[in-house]
Write a protein that holds these residues in place. Structure first.
Motif, PDB file in Angstrom:
ATOM      1  N   VAL A   9      14.159  -0.998 -13.614  1.00  0.00           N
ATOM      2  CA  VAL A   9      13.127  -1.326 -12.632  1.00  0.00           C
ATOM      3  C   VAL A   9      13.075  -0.191 -11.617  1.00  0.00           C
ATOM      4  CG1 VAL A   9      12.411  -2.926 -10.820  1.00  0.00           C
ATOM      5  CG2 VAL A   9      13.452  -3.798 -12.905  1.00  0.00           C
ATOM      6  N   TYR A  10      11.864   0.129 -11.182  1.00  0.00           N
ATOM      7  CA  TYR A  10      11.679   1.230 -10.247  1.00  0.00           C
ATOM      8  C   TYR A  10      11.044   0.726  -8.945  1.00  0.00           C
ATOM      9  CZ  TYR A  10      12.221   3.904 -14.559  1.00  0.00           C
ATOM     10  OH  TYR A  10      12.687   4.410 -15.737  1.00  0.00           O
ATOM     11  N   LEU A  11      11.280   1.476  -7.891  1.00  0.00           N
ATOM     12  CA  LEU A  11      10.570   1.257  -6.638  1.00  0.00           C
ATOM     13  C   LEU A  11      10.104   2.628  -6.159  1.00  0.00           C
ATOM     14  CD1 LEU A  11       9.716  -0.879  -4.525  1.00  0.00           C
ATOM     15  CD2 LEU A  11      11.714  -0.153  -3.186  1.00  0.00           C
ATOM     16  N   GLN A  12       8.807   2.873  -6.321  1.00  0.00           N
ATOM     17  CA  GLN A  12       8.210   4.106  -5.817  1.00  0.00           C
ATOM     18  C   GLN A  12       7.853   3.891  -4.357  1.00  0.00           C
ATOM     19  OE1 GLN A  12       7.652   7.187  -7.385  1.00  0.00           O
ATOM     20  NE2 GLN A  12       7.086   7.831  -5.314  1.00  0.00           N
ATOM     21  N   MET A  13       8.387   4.736  -3.507  1.00  0.00           N
ATOM     22  CA  MET A  13       8.176   4.598  -2.064  1.00  0.00           C
ATOM     23  C   MET A  13       7.468   5.844  -1.551  1.00  0.00           C
ATOM     24  SD  MET A  13      11.847   2.946  -0.951  1.00  0.00           S
ATOM     25  CE  MET A  13      12.747   4.468  -1.262  1.00  0.00           C
ATOM     26  N   ASN A  14       6.274   5.652  -1.049  1.00  0.00           N
ATOM     27  CA  ASN A  14       5.478   6.748  -0.496  1.00  0.00           C
ATOM     28  C   ASN A  14       5.242   6.530   0.991  1.00  0.00           C
ATOM     29  OD1 ASN A  14       5.196   7.826  -3.122  1.00  0.00           O
ATOM     30  ND2 ASN A  14       3.354   6.612  -3.498  1.00  0.00           N
ATOM     31  N   SER A  15       4.835   7.578   1.661  1.00  0.00           N
ATOM     32  CA  SER A  15       4.531   7.501   3.099  1.00  0.00           C
ATOM     33  C   SER A  15       5.666   6.822   3.864  1.00  0.00           C
ATOM     34  CB  SER A  15       3.223   6.739   3.319  1.00  0.00           C
ATOM     35  OG  SER A  15       2.148   7.360   2.646  1.00  0.00           O
ATOM     36  N   GLY A  54       0.797  -1.224   0.000  1.00  0.00           N
ATOM     37  CA  GLY A  54       0.000   0.000   0.000  1.00  0.00           C
ATOM     38  C   GLY A  54       0.823   1.264   0.000  1.00  0.00           C
ATOM     39  N   ARG A  55       2.122   1.150   0.228  1.00  0.00           N
ATOM     40  CA  ARG A  55       2.996   2.324   0.245  1.00  0.00           C
ATOM     41  C   ARG A  55       4.029   2.299  -0.876  1.00  0.00           C
ATOM     42  NH1 ARG A  55       6.360   3.145   4.401  1.00  0.00           N
ATOM     43  NH2 ARG A  55       6.601   0.923   4.925  1.00  0.00           N
TER      44      ARG A  55
END
Length: 117
Positions: free
Chosen positions: A78-84, A65-66
């Protein structure tokens, strides 16, 4: 042989966002499952997220979820989107590529993510 180069790490306040990138040295996504792992000081390396050759994704419960893993085949990235982001997300983040037939695997050099106020 596959070279993986991570980028995008840094320092961010809690609640902030970062996007990590992992550039592969050649086109590999058709035969390599890709993943992001992390290792905090004193801890073992742990799985964060994976994406298979078919595009199926999987996440550690702690990041569901984040975080979002994705890939761009045209850019071999390759990406890693990191939120919160939370302080407990602080770690060195590593990119991993695992060949689906031989299970040969490769690691990037890692990129530091620090979440602190």
């Amino acid at each position: 042989q596959v070279q993986l180069v991570e980028s995008g790490g840094g320092s961010v306040q809690p609640g902030g966002s970062l996007r990590l990138s992992c550039a592969a040295s050649r086109s590999i996504f058709s035969i390599y499952n890709m993943g992001w792992y992390r290792q905090a000081p004193g801890n073992q390396r742990e799985l964060v997220a994976t994406i298979t050759i078919s595009g199926r994704t999987n996440y550690a419960d702690s990041v569901k979820g984040r975080f979002t893993i994705s890939r761009d085949s045209a850019k071999n990235t390759v990406y890693l989107q990191m939120n919160s982001l939370k302080p407990e997300d602080t770690a060195v983040y590593f990119c991993n590529a695992q060949q689906i037939m031989t299970s040969a695997y490769y690691w990037g050099q890692g990129t530091q993510v620090t979440v602190s106020s």
